[in-house]
Each structure stands twice: as C-alpha cells, then as structure tokens.
Design a protein around this motif. Structure first.
Motif, PDB file in Angstrom:
ATOM      1  N   UNK A   1      22.360  -5.748  -5.612  1.00  9.13           N
ATOM      2  CA  UNK A   1      22.352  -4.764  -6.703  1.00  9.13           C
ATOM      3  C   UNK A   1      21.769  -5.308  -8.004  1.00  9.13           C
ATOM      4  N   UNK A   2      21.022  -6.383  -7.909  1.00 12.82           N
ATOM      5  CA  UNK A   2      20.389  -6.958  -9.094  1.00 12.82           C
ATOM      6  C   UNK A   2      18.874  -6.952  -8.907  1.00 12.82           C
ATOM      7  N   UNK A   3      18.148  -6.429  -9.892  1.00  9.65           N
ATOM      8  CA  UNK A   3      16.690  -6.409  -9.831  1.00  9.65           C
ATOM      9  C   UNK A   3      16.150  -7.789 -10.176  1.00  9.65           C
ATOM     10  N   UNK A   4      15.377  -8.367  -9.258  1.00  7.24           N
ATOM     11  CA  UNK A   4      14.814  -9.699  -9.455  1.00  7.24           C
ATOM     12  C   UNK A   4      13.416  -9.641 -10.056  1.00  7.24           C
ATOM     13  N   UNK A   5      12.576  -8.765  -9.489  1.00  9.51           N
ATOM     14  CA  UNK A   5      11.205  -8.640  -9.976  1.00  9.51           C
ATOM     15  C   UNK A   5      10.787  -7.183  -9.926  1.00  9.51           C
TER      16      UNK A   5
ATOM     17  N   UNK B   1       0.876  -1.164   0.000  1.00 14.23           N
ATOM     18  CA  UNK B   1       0.000   0.000   0.000  1.00 14.23           C
ATOM     19  C   UNK B   1       0.919   1.222   0.000  1.00 14.23           C
ATOM     20  N   UNK B   2       0.884   1.996  -1.086  1.00  9.34           N
ATOM     21  CA  UNK B   2       1.868   3.067  -1.269  1.00  9.34           C
ATOM     22  C   UNK B   2       1.305   4.463  -1.050  1.00  9.34           C
ATOM     23  N   UNK B   3       0.144   4.561  -0.409  1.00 12.17           N
ATOM     24  CA  UNK B   3      -0.379   5.865  -0.023  1.00 12.17           C
ATOM     25  C   UNK B   3      -0.600   6.800  -1.189  1.00 12.17           C
ATOM     26  N   UNK B   4       0.114   7.915  -1.185  1.00 11.99           N
ATOM     27  CA  UNK B   4      -0.085   8.951  -2.203  1.00 11.99           C
ATOM     28  C   UNK B   4       0.510   8.590  -3.559  1.00 11.99           C
ATOM     29  N   UNK B   5       1.318   7.519  -3.619  1.00 10.37           N
ATOM     30  CA  UNK B   5       1.901   7.107  -4.902  1.00 10.37           C
ATOM     31  C   UNK B   5       0.874   6.260  -5.641  1.00 10.37           C
ATOM     32  N   UNK B   6       0.250   6.842  -6.640  1.00 10.50           N
ATOM     33  CA  UNK B   6      -0.805   6.159  -7.374  1.00 10.50           C
ATOM     34  C   UNK B   6      -0.303   5.495  -8.653  1.00 10.50           C
ATOM     35  N   UNK B   7       0.834   5.981  -9.130  1.00 10.60           N
ATOM     36  CA  UNK B   7       1.350   5.497 -10.405  1.00 10.60           C
ATOM     37  C   UNK B   7       2.863   5.337 -10.294  1.00 10.60           C
ATOM     38  N   UNK B   8       3.335   4.101 -10.391  1.00  9.23           N
ATOM     39  CA  UNK B   8       4.774   3.899 -10.246  1.00  9.23           C
ATOM     40  C   UNK B   8       5.146   2.437 -10.368  1.00  9.23           C
ATOM     41  N   UNK B   9       6.287   2.080  -9.741  1.00 14.00           N
ATOM     42  CA  UNK B   9       6.807   0.715  -9.849  1.00 14.00           C
ATOM     43  C   UNK B   9       7.415   0.285  -8.520  1.00 14.00           C
ATOM     44  N   UNK B  10       7.192  -0.983  -8.185  1.00 14.24           N
ATOM     45  CA  UNK B  10       7.862  -1.615  -7.054  1.00 14.24           C
ATOM     46  C   UNK B  10       8.892  -2.580  -7.609  1.00 14.24           C
ATOM     47  N   UNK B  11      10.136  -2.503  -7.123  1.00 12.10           N
ATOM     48  CA  UNK B  11      11.154  -3.464  -7.560  1.00 12.10           C
ATOM     49  C   UNK B  11      11.714  -4.206  -6.360  1.00 12.10           C
ATOM     50  N   UNK B  12      12.004  -5.471  -6.556  1.00  6.56           N
ATOM     51  CA  UNK B  12      12.626  -6.321  -5.544  1.00  6.56           C
ATOM     52  C   UNK B  12      14.052  -6.593  -5.996  1.00  6.56           C
ATOM     53  N   UNK B  13      15.020  -6.239  -5.157  1.00  2.71           N
ATOM     54  CA  UNK B  13      16.434  -6.327  -5.539  1.00  2.71           C
ATOM     55  C   UNK B  13      17.233  -7.093  -4.490  1.00  2.71           C
ATOM     56  N   UNK B  14      18.306  -7.703  -4.951  1.00  3.95           N
ATOM     57  CA  UNK B  14      19.266  -8.323  -4.044  1.00  3.95           C
ATOM     58  C   UNK B  14      20.644  -8.278  -4.694  1.00  3.95           C
TER      59      UNK B  14
END
Length: 377
Positions: free
Chosen positions: A42-46, A27-40
C-alpha cells in the motif's frame, strides 16, 4: 600500460555496482495520457508519466517480490484505473496492458512471473465471461439510468449482481485447483491462496493445501497458509465446535448445555456496529426464523467488546432476549482465536451436540440453512 590500468579500473567499478537492474516497459494501448505507479504494501514506490501510450520505469528495487502496478488514465475518472500484480526481480519486463480488466501480456525471464501470468490465463478461461458480467452490472449501478429505476427494479438488479458475485467467489478454489493441476511445481499458487478468503470454503482449500509443492509450503506465505488451514479444518462441518468462554449479562459463566434447540446460531458481534444492530432486529422480528420454528432454534451472541458497560448498554438498547456472552478481551479473546473470527458480525450454525453444521454463514442464508437441516433431521 597506463591505458590498460584505466580500462581495468572501469571494469572493476562496473562489476561492483550493487544496484539491481530492473526495467519495466509499458505499452498502454488506448491510454495516451496518464501515470504508471509501482506499489508495495500500500505504499507507492515509483511513478512515471504515460506519453503516447508508453512508459518506462527503470528503477532499482530493494528485493524480488510481488508488486502492484496501477495504470491511471488522466482522461477518465480515477475509478477506471487498472491494477494488477507482478513478480519483479532483476531483468527486463515488457508489459502490454489489456482492456476489460484482463491481465496484461507480460514478457519476462522471471519463472515466477511466468507462473503468475499462467494463473491469470486459467482464471480468464474459466471466469472471464462472469467477470465481464459482474463488471458490467457494477458499472451500470453507478449510472444515472440505474439510479432512476424504480426501487423494486433497482433492488432486483442489486440482488442479481450480488448473486453473480457469490457465484464468482464459489469459483475461486476451482480455478486454483485447475491451475495447480496444470502447474504442480509452481510457487505462485500459495501466494494466490494467501490472498483469497479461505474461510468461506475451508474444505476445498484444505484439499488444495495438500497439493502445494514442497517449495511453496516452505515460503513465508506457505507457512502462514498452512497455519490458517490447520485452524479452518477444525471448523469444518461435522467438527466439534470450539468452547465459548465468558460470562453472561448476570455475571455467570456461560454453559453450552443451557441452550436448547435442534439448531443453534452462534453470533460474534461488537457494540456500536450498525450491521450487528440491524441483524439483531432481523432476529427479534422473526425475519430469520418464524414463530413456528422458534422452539427448535437457539441463538447465542458472543461479544468481542472490551468494556462491560458498553456491552451491557448495547444489549439493553437492542432488547436482546437470547443469551449474551463476553470475556472483554477483544481481539485477544480465545473465542476470536478458536473460532477464527476475522470480521464481525460472523455467524456459525451448530447442532444440539455442538457439532458444526455450517461455518461462516451469511445472516440472510440462515433461514434456508436451518430449514434444510430440519428437513434432514
């Protein structure tokens, strides 16, 4: 009976599913349009799009561990993205992001994640106000209003912000100590400690290392932290300074007793470093130690270069008049290992008996530290 066997086969297949069950609900509150990234590492996984202030990541991960989450608001510049760490293992995580850089509210059955959230609660209680001050200062420095200030005003603002940042770094071991006092059986403390710059406060971190739980000490990070602390403790004030191995520019072996002075600055540097060159100019121009105290102050510069020609050329170019030493082994040098050098330039202050006065000091603090020492001795 046929239907019974089919039902049993479905149960068997589902029970053998090797994929871990992980679900992240954002739940990102005021962020209505964007992207969530999962990293480990320094590499983006999803990555997953944020739609109407929420996003769901439902993907398997290879193994439990610490992962970095980035929340990117498409309606704002990239430098406004929020980044935080989670400990992920099988299960469901409900994550509600906060504003002003606060750690998100995380609901999870993971004991390790609960401990991680507790650390950031303690951090916010102790340093939240200062964090906001630093964030506001850095944000203002990027504005046109700040850029239009007079050079004197702009410089004063930078110095003030730098002072807040130093104050914040000084709080790191105190925050961790408060957290460990509240949660003595946690395993997160050693993970936090491994990410912090322990070299700056080795005595404080040495005490914290003794408070780590047995479980924390036996983790991979715990073993690395223990090894590092064992080296740092050898560089505490009052300890014998490590030897300096190498030759001077005339090819002779360096001898510590060749240096005279009530206080000696030991510098580790590398050729072609603009910061090293700038600091050499400070030393040459007496901006660190004035003429009145030069006879009581010595300097030795230890190069981490591997090419003798490059080293000698840099020494000659900057007209360095104090002893210069190198063994041309680069990062494999015993000087780098024994003095625990992680960056260059680095500076240490030692006394005439080569006892450490202060390790890992800022070049701008040398004058104050030297005169403070002179006043006591």
């Amino acid at each position: 009976m046929k239907y019974f066997y089919c039902f049993a086969l479905v149960l068997l297949i589902s029970s053998c599913d090797p994929q871990p069950k992980l679900e992240l609900n954002f739940k990102t509150g005021t962020i209505k349009n964007g992207t969530v990234t999962l990293n480990q590492f320094n590499q983006t996984l999803f990555s997953q799009a944020i739609m109407d202030g929420s996003a769901i990541l439902n993907k398997p991960i290879e193994k439990p561990g610490y992962y970095t989450i980035s929340i990117i608001n498409s309606d704002k510049p990239l430098n406004t993205k929020q980044t935080f760490e989670l400990y992920l293992e099988n299960g469901t995580y409900n994550i509600e992001t906060k504003v002003n850089g606060l750690y998100p509210a995380v609901t999870s059955a993971s004991k390790t994640q609960q401990q991680l959230s507790d650390y950031y609660k303690v951090e916010n209680e102790m340093a939240g106000a200062l964090n906001n001050t630093i964030r506001s200062g850095l944000g203002f420095l990027e504005t046109s209003e700040a850029r239009n200030q007079s050079p004197k005003e702009h410089s004063a603002l930078i110095v003030k912000t730098r002072g807040y940042q130093i104050q914040r770094r000084e709080m790191e071991p105190n925050i961790l100590d408060a957290y460990m006092t509240k949660h003595p059986d946690n395993v997160v403390a050693v993970h936090i400690m491994a990410q912090q710059y322990m070299d700056e406060f080795p005595e404080e971190y040495g005490k914290l290392g003794k408070k780590l739980s047995a479980e924390a000490k036996n983790t991979d990070e715990g073993l690395k932290v223990t090894d590092k602390l064992n080296v740092l403790i050898k560089l505490l004030p009052g300890s014998d300074a490590p030897e300096i191995i190498g030759v001077t520019t005339d090819g002779k072996s360096f001898k510590r007793n060749s240096l005279k002075g009530k206080a000696i600055l030991v510098e580790f540097w590398v050729a072609n470093s603009q910061l090293s060159e700038m600091n050499h100019t400070r030393i040459l121009n007496g901006l660190i130690i004035g003429d009145r105290d030069k006879n009581k102050f010595g300097v030795v510069s230890v190069s981490t270069d591997t090419d003798p020609a490059v080293w000698k050329r840099a020494v000659k170019k900057s007209n360095l008049t104090w002893p210069q030493v190198a063994d041309f082994k680069g990062d494999a040098s015993p000087n780098v290992t024994n003095w625990k050098i992680t960056k260059v330039p680095s500076y240490f202050l030692v006394d005439p008996n080569w006892k450490i006065i202060k390790p890992n000091i800022d070049i701008l603090d040398v004058d104050d530290l030297v005169h403070e020492y002179f006043n006591k001795h």
